[in-house]
Design a protein around this motif. Structure first.
Motif, PDB file in Angstrom:
ATOM      1  N   ASP A   1      48.917  14.993  59.234  1.00 47.07           N
ATOM      2  CA  ASP A   1      48.913  13.515  59.431  1.00 47.07           C
ATOM      3  C   ASP A   1      49.397  12.780  58.405  1.00 47.07           C
ATOM      4  O   ASP A   1      49.180  12.920  57.177  1.00 47.07           O
ATOM      5  N   SER A   2      50.102  11.990  59.008  1.00 49.15           N
ATOM      6  CA  SER A   2      50.988  11.204  58.089  1.00 49.15           C
ATOM      7  C   SER A   2      50.175  10.196  56.774  1.00 49.15           C
ATOM      8  O   SER A   2      50.738  10.491  55.678  1.00 49.15           O
ATOM      9  N   GLU A   3      49.183   9.869  57.185  1.00 53.37           N
ATOM     10  CA  GLU A   3      48.413   9.062  56.383  1.00 53.37           C
ATOM     11  C   GLU A   3      48.124   9.789  55.416  1.00 53.37           C
ATOM     12  O   GLU A   3      47.811   9.809  53.963  1.00 53.37           O
TER      13      GLU A   3
ATOM     14  N   GLU B   1      40.784   9.157  61.270  1.00 52.83           N
ATOM     15  CA  GLU B   1      41.294   9.702  60.052  1.00 52.83           C
ATOM     16  C   GLU B   1      40.699   9.179  58.878  1.00 52.83           C
ATOM     17  O   GLU B   1      40.705   9.752  57.675  1.00 52.83           O
TER      18      GLU B   1
END
Ligand code: NAD
Ligand code: MG
Length: 382
Positions: free
Chosen positions: A147-149, A218
């Motif tokens: 996941d990018s974050e 997230e």
């Protein structure tokens, strides 16, 4: 050669993982799994020559077996097949790029088989993080965030071993409806919600991004991955999606990872960690960007985010209720059966109505999922 297996090879994350394999040339894809898109799966088998492929759908698996009869690939199906791909002896890393709680059992099996996990499938950590994280520790396998974050946070933690995190700044684009109020969301159609401003992703996560449920998931994912308290995670709306997230340390230093919105970077970082490999593509141009902006999230309009904090605070199986209700509600919305605002309403109702359990086992998590689905079927779809 680095040997990997991919769950969800035909999806958004799966195909971008294969783009990296194509570019890098030192990764071998030994096993793949997909839901039902056998046309693309066949192409992938011909190009990447995995030894094992799973199609969840039994009938499609039979078809694919016939289509690939000229190749030395074994075709399997169902949950048994997914598990076989997950523990395939030759693979070192499992990329979990399927959607939803379906990912739990394969991830658990892979950890127990000693595979490193490149984790895109956030729903697994949200619902079973209390089991997965200690299990990964016990088996000595890393959970590498895709996941990018979370990749940005992970990258911002490098070189800071032993330093306490005081805060995680989890950035959010705000989705396509940022700035709108509740009344304006009533008439939202599926096509509107599928238009994400910065990222091209699978359908479910695109809807989740528009409701801010994705950010809620997230927050929970970050809590499990980085072992912080819920209060230490601050969601910051940053419409340009350039700062992918940041960590604030005790001395006030904030370390962030920036870049163009391109999922190939977090995927590649997970596959090669701790090494950085060259990568093609656009570079960040701060001059053309001009400015970066930040806002508080509107949790009155986008209740999904507030409910996620509530679910995590309550703990036990409540995050599972939140997640399972969302999975089903999004599927109903995509099928045109419920309105847009109903998605968060269903999550809230399920959190109130389904029996709460502390410290649920794997079986109890899956049982909770069934209870949520039955509840929605009986009282909401009636
Ligand atoms: P997607 O819908 O594009 O792809 C899903 C993949 O899973 C497909 O290959 C599909 O065939 C496969 N699949 C579906 N049902 C299956 C089944 N029953 N058995 C086996 N395979 C099955 O989804 P995506 O956008 O790639 O997202 C995958 C995961 O990664 C999700 O958990 C999502 O939240 C997460 N994620 C995605 C992105 C992104 O940019 N797409 C970013 C961060 C996290
Ligand atoms: Mg994300």
């Amino acid at each position: 050669m680095k040997k990997i297996a991919i769950l969800g090879s035909t999806g958004s994350i799966g195909t971008q993982t294969l783009d990296i394999v194509r570019e890098q040339k030192d990764i071998e894809v030994v096993a793949v799994a997909a839901g039902s898109n056998i046309a693309l799966l066949e192409k992938q088998i011909r190009e990447f020559a995995p030894k094992l492929a799973c199609v969840y759908d039994e009938e499609k698996a039979v078809e694919l077996r016939i289509k690939t009869a000229d190749l030395p690939v074994k075709i399997v199906s169902g949950m048994e097949g997914l598990l076989e791909v997950s523990v395939f002896p030759e693979s070192e890393i499992l990329v979990t790029a399927i959607v939803g709680m379906l990912g739990i059992r394969p991830t658990v099996a892979a950890i127990q088989a000693g595979k490193k996990i490149a984790l895109a499938n956030k729903e697994t950590l949200v619902t079973a993080g209390h089991l997965i994280m200690p299990m990964a520790k016990e088996y000595g396998v890393p959970i590498l965030p895709v996941d990018s974050e979370h990749s940005a946070i992970f990258q911002s933690l490098q070189g800071n071993e032993g330093n306490k995190i005081s805060k995680i700044l989890l950035t959010a684009s705000g989705g396509p409806f940022r700035g709108r109020k509740r009344e304006e969301l009533e008439q939202i159609q599926v096509e509107d919600a599928l238009k994400h401003p910065n990222w091209s992703m699978g359908r479910k996560i695109t809807i989740d991004s528009s409701t801010l449920v994705n950010k809620g998931l997230e927050v929970m994912e970050a809590k499990w991955l980085f072992g912080v308290e819920l209060e230490q995670i601050q969601v910051v709306v940053h419409p340009q999606s350039v700062i992918h997230s940041a960590v604030e340390y005790e001395d006030g230093a904030v370390i962030a990872q920036l870049g163009t919105p391109d999922m190939r970077l977090p995927i590649q970082y997970a596959l090669y960690y701790p090494k950085r490999m060259p990568m093609s593509g656009e570079r960040l141009d701060l001059f053309s960007l001009g400015s970066l902006t930040f806002e508080q999230p509107d949790t009155e309009t986008f209740r999904g985010l507030a409910l996620a904090y509530e679910a995590m605070k309550q703990g036990g199986n409540v995050p599972t209720i939140y997640n399972a209700a969302n999975e089903r509600a999004v599927a109903l919305f995509l099928a045109g059966k419920i309105g847009y605002l109903k998605i968060t309403e269903i999550i809230e109702t399920c959190m109130e109505q389904i029996v709460h359990r502390e410290n649920p086992s794997l079986e109890e998590i899956l049982e909770t999922e069934t209870l949520v689905y039955e509840y929605i079927e009986r009282f909401i779809c009636k």
